[in-house]
Design a protein around this motif. Structure first.
Motif, PDB file in Angstrom:
ATOM      1  N   VAL A  47       0.831  -1.209   0.000  1.00 19.46           N
ATOM      2  CA  VAL A  47       0.000   0.000   0.000  1.00 19.46           C
ATOM      3  C   VAL A  47       0.864   1.257   0.000  1.00 19.46           C
ATOM      4  O   VAL A  47       0.546   2.245  -0.672  1.00 19.46           O
ATOM      5  CB  VAL A  47      -0.951  -0.009   1.213  1.00 19.46           C
ATOM      6  CG1 VAL A  47      -1.627   1.348   1.390  1.00 19.46           C
ATOM      7  CG2 VAL A  47      -2.006  -1.094   1.060  1.00 19.46           C
ATOM      8  N   LEU A  48       1.969   1.214   0.726  1.00 20.86           N
ATOM      9  CA  LEU A  48       2.847   2.383   0.816  1.00 20.86           C
ATOM     10  C   LEU A  48       3.804   2.496  -0.362  1.00 20.86           C
ATOM     11  O   LEU A  48       4.557   3.466  -0.457  1.00 20.86           O
ATOM     12  CB  LEU A  48       3.644   2.337   2.126  1.00 20.86           C
ATOM     13  CG  LEU A  48       2.806   2.393   3.400  1.00 20.86           C
ATOM     14  CD1 LEU A  48       3.703   2.280   4.635  1.00 20.86           C
ATOM     15  CD2 LEU A  48       1.975   3.663   3.462  1.00 20.86           C
ATOM     16  N   THR A  49       3.775   1.532  -1.276  1.00 23.87           N
ATOM     17  CA  THR A  49       4.674   1.551  -2.432  1.00 23.87           C
ATOM     18  C   THR A  49       3.942   1.790  -3.746  1.00 23.87           C
ATOM     19  O   THR A  49       4.485   2.419  -4.658  1.00 23.87           O
ATOM     20  CB  THR A  49       5.466   0.234  -2.524  1.00 23.87           C
ATOM     21  OG1 THR A  49       6.086  -0.036  -1.258  1.00 23.87           O
ATOM     22  CG2 THR A  49       6.556   0.309  -3.589  1.00 23.87           C
ATOM     23  N   LEU A  50       2.710   1.330  -3.863  1.00 23.86           N
ATOM     24  CA  LEU A  50       1.959   1.484  -5.118  1.00 23.86           C
ATOM     25  C   LEU A  50       1.903   2.935  -5.626  1.00 23.86           C
ATOM     26  O   LEU A  50       1.919   3.153  -6.842  1.00 23.86           O
ATOM     27  CB  LEU A  50       0.541   0.941  -4.958  1.00 23.86           C
ATOM     28  CG  LEU A  50       0.389  -0.585  -4.999  1.00 23.86           C
ATOM     29  CD1 LEU A  50      -1.055  -0.977  -4.677  1.00 23.86           C
ATOM     30  CD2 LEU A  50       0.791  -1.152  -6.351  1.00 23.86           C
ATOM     31  N   HIS A  60      -8.154  -2.973  -6.789  1.00 25.66           N
ATOM     32  CA  HIS A  60      -9.147  -2.042  -6.271  1.00 25.66           C
ATOM     33  C   HIS A  60      -8.553  -0.662  -5.966  1.00 25.66           C
ATOM     34  O   HIS A  60      -9.188   0.143  -5.274  1.00 25.66           O
ATOM     35  CB  HIS A  60      -9.804  -2.615  -5.024  1.00 25.66           C
ATOM     36  CG  HIS A  60     -10.595  -3.862  -5.289  1.00 25.66           C
ATOM     37  ND1 HIS A  60     -11.760  -3.861  -6.013  1.00 25.66           N
ATOM     38  CD2 HIS A  60     -10.357  -5.163  -4.972  1.00 25.66           C
ATOM     39  CE1 HIS A  60     -12.221  -5.089  -6.112  1.00 25.66           C
ATOM     40  NE2 HIS A  60     -11.403  -5.901  -5.483  1.00 25.66           N
ATOM     41  N   SER A  61      -7.368  -0.389  -6.475  1.00 25.54           N
ATOM     42  CA  SER A  61      -6.774   0.932  -6.294  1.00 25.54           C
ATOM     43  C   SER A  61      -7.296   1.880  -7.358  1.00 25.54           C
ATOM     44  O   SER A  61      -7.829   1.476  -8.390  1.00 25.54           O
ATOM     45  CB  SER A  61      -5.247   0.833  -6.360  1.00 25.54           C
ATOM     46  OG  SER A  61      -4.827   0.408  -7.649  1.00 25.54           O
ATOM     47  N   THR A  83       4.407  13.231  -2.945  1.00 22.99           N
ATOM     48  CA  THR A  83       3.897  12.861  -1.616  1.00 22.99           C
ATOM     49  C   THR A  83       2.531  12.205  -1.714  1.00 22.99           C
ATOM     50  O   THR A  83       1.843  12.051  -0.719  1.00 22.99           O
ATOM     51  CB  THR A  83       3.794  14.104  -0.712  1.00 22.99           C
ATOM     52  OG1 THR A  83       2.938  15.079  -1.347  1.00 22.99           O
ATOM     53  CG2 THR A  83       5.159  14.716  -0.462  1.00 22.99           C
ATOM     54  N   VAL A  84       2.130  11.808  -2.913  1.00 21.11           N
ATOM     55  CA  VAL A  84       0.810  11.207  -3.103  1.00 21.11           C
ATOM     56  C   VAL A  84       0.722   9.867  -2.384  1.00 21.11           C
ATOM     57  O   VAL A  84       1.709   9.130  -2.310  1.00 21.11           O
ATOM     58  CB  VAL A  84       0.500  11.041  -4.608  1.00 21.11           C
ATOM     59  CG1 VAL A  84       1.449  10.043  -5.255  1.00 21.11           C
ATOM     60  CG2 VAL A  84      -0.940  10.594  -4.830  1.00 21.11           C
ATOM     61  N   SER A  85      -0.422   9.569  -1.790  1.00 22.44           N
ATOM     62  CA  SER A  85      -0.632   8.285  -1.127  1.00 22.44           C
ATOM     63  C   SER A  85      -1.699   7.507  -1.888  1.00 22.44           C
ATOM     64  O   SER A  85      -2.375   8.029  -2.780  1.00 22.44           O
ATOM     65  CB  SER A  85      -1.053   8.483   0.334  1.00 22.44           C
ATOM     66  OG  SER A  85      -2.202   9.295   0.427  1.00 22.44           O
ATOM     67  N   LEU A  86      -1.876   6.238  -1.529  1.00 18.62           N
ATOM     68  CA  LEU A  86      -2.760   5.352  -2.270  1.00 18.62           C
ATOM     69  C   LEU A  86      -4.226   5.631  -1.944  1.00 18.62           C
ATOM     70  O   LEU A  86      -4.585   5.907  -0.800  1.00 18.62           O
ATOM     71  CB  LEU A  86      -2.443   3.892  -1.947  1.00 18.62           C
ATOM     72  CG  LEU A  86      -3.205   2.845  -2.764  1.00 18.62           C
ATOM     73  CD1 LEU A  86      -2.766   2.875  -4.224  1.00 18.62           C
ATOM     74  CD2 LEU A  86      -3.013   1.456  -2.183  1.00 18.62           C
TER      75      LEU A  86
END
Length: 331
Positions: free
Chosen positions: A27-30, A57-58, A160-163
């Motif tokens: 999750v922290l890498t996608l 499902h992202s 800095t975008v997150s999933l």
């Protein structure tokens, strides 16, 4: 002077991303593929078996292939063939066993990026970065973005975008409002005592339905709770009953989620659900590196002086967390 393909002056046509690890790590890498460098490229993820529901499902959905971490000559050959079939211009290895970096080298991927740490990274990668991740100076998400920025795109600022995840439509039979308590974890960090989870559930149940989730690996934490609380009203025991997509639906519909440092907190935060988590004070286990990222997140860590971590997790009170959760669901 004309730059060569190896120097990668232009965005890649095809980029292969490798993270063969656990749910939270993935999750922290996608979000790494959302770096501007990969805006117009065809991207493919190689991930661990059983985790395909995360990229599936992202938002946006990712193309992926699942692999076992275990080495075999047959799997190595299939892996090499899969790399050759995709024909990437660049590969980025965030975490993988030694045979994966060998396969990328053997398949002649022109630019092979990764963290320079284990012996195989120095032998088989041709573009790497030394990162002392054990110092926990940055969040894991930021370490991953820095790897791209400093090796492939030094003229751009780190992203800095997150999933963001979107749960599928599910028919899981949970009526009304509820909070999720997920007590278990794989044991990679210190966890809250079972007695503290019991107290939390007892404080919540008179006010809102509590849904308890868990997998087979969480039995050491969930089973004692079930044995002590199974007759109490307003608790729904969903441990070992949910598929991965159903779990996403349960987490997304929850008014709030509470869990220790495990994949569930990362899934819940990425779904936009108010996420509350308890983290260890041990340096390499702290929320500063492994905490969930999302629009509504709060974490607790026991206040420990020095390195006296024995039995320290019980210092975080169930009453404080219950008050926060109830305030959250009443908003």
């Amino acid at each position: 002077m004309t730059q060569t393909k190896k120097d990668h002056p232009l965005p890649p046509r095809r980029a292969l991303f490798v993270r063969m690890d656990r749910i939270g790590d993935l999750v922290l890498t996608l979000p790494a593929d959302q770096h501007p460098l990969f805006k117009d490229s065809q991207n493919l993820w190689f991930i661990s078996n059983g985790l395909g529901f995360v990229p599936q499902h992202s938002l946006p959905p990712r193309e992926y292939k699942e692999w076992s971490r275990d080495f075999s000559w047959s799997q190595l050959w299939h892996f090499i063939n899969a790399v050759r079939a995709f024909s990437p211009d660049v590969s980025l290895s965030f975490h993988s066993p030694w045979w994966v970096t060998f396969a990328l080298w053997f398949a002649r991927v022109p630019t092979r990026v990764g963290v320079l740490s284990s012996w195989h990274s120095f032998v088989f990668l041709n573009k790497g970065l030394r990162q002392k991740r054990s110092r926990c100076e940055y969040h894991e998400l930021e370490y991953n973005h820095q790897l791209i920025q400093k090796t492939l795109s030094p003229q751009t600022a780190p992203s800095t975008v997150s999933l963001v995840l979107q749960a599928p439509i599910s028919s899981v039979p949970i009526q009304g409002d509820y909070v999720v308590v997920h007590p278990g974890m794989a044991g990679s960090a210190l966890n809250w005592p079972v007695g503290s989870y019991k107290k939390l559930i007892e404080l919540l149940a008179p006010h809102i339905q509590v849904v308890v989730t868990g997998t087979a690996t969480d039995r050491a934490f969930v089973q004692p709770l079930f044995e002590q609380l199974q007759k109490q009203k307003n608790i729904l025991w969903m441990q070992e009953k949910l598929t991965a997509p159903e779990l996403l639906s349960v987490l997304q519909k929850a008014r709030a989620v509470f869990a220790p440092s495990t994949g569930v907190v990362h899934l819940a935060a990425s779904l936009g659900t108010p996420t509350r988590a308890i983290y260890s004070p041990v340096l390499v286990e702290r929320s500063q590196r492994w905490g969930p990222r999302g629009p509504d997140v709060k974490t607790w860590t026991p206040n420990v002086v020095g390195s006296d971590y024995f039995d320290c997790m019980k210092l975080v009170s169930a009453e404080e967390i219950a008050d926060n959760l109830l305030q959250t669901v009443r908003r």
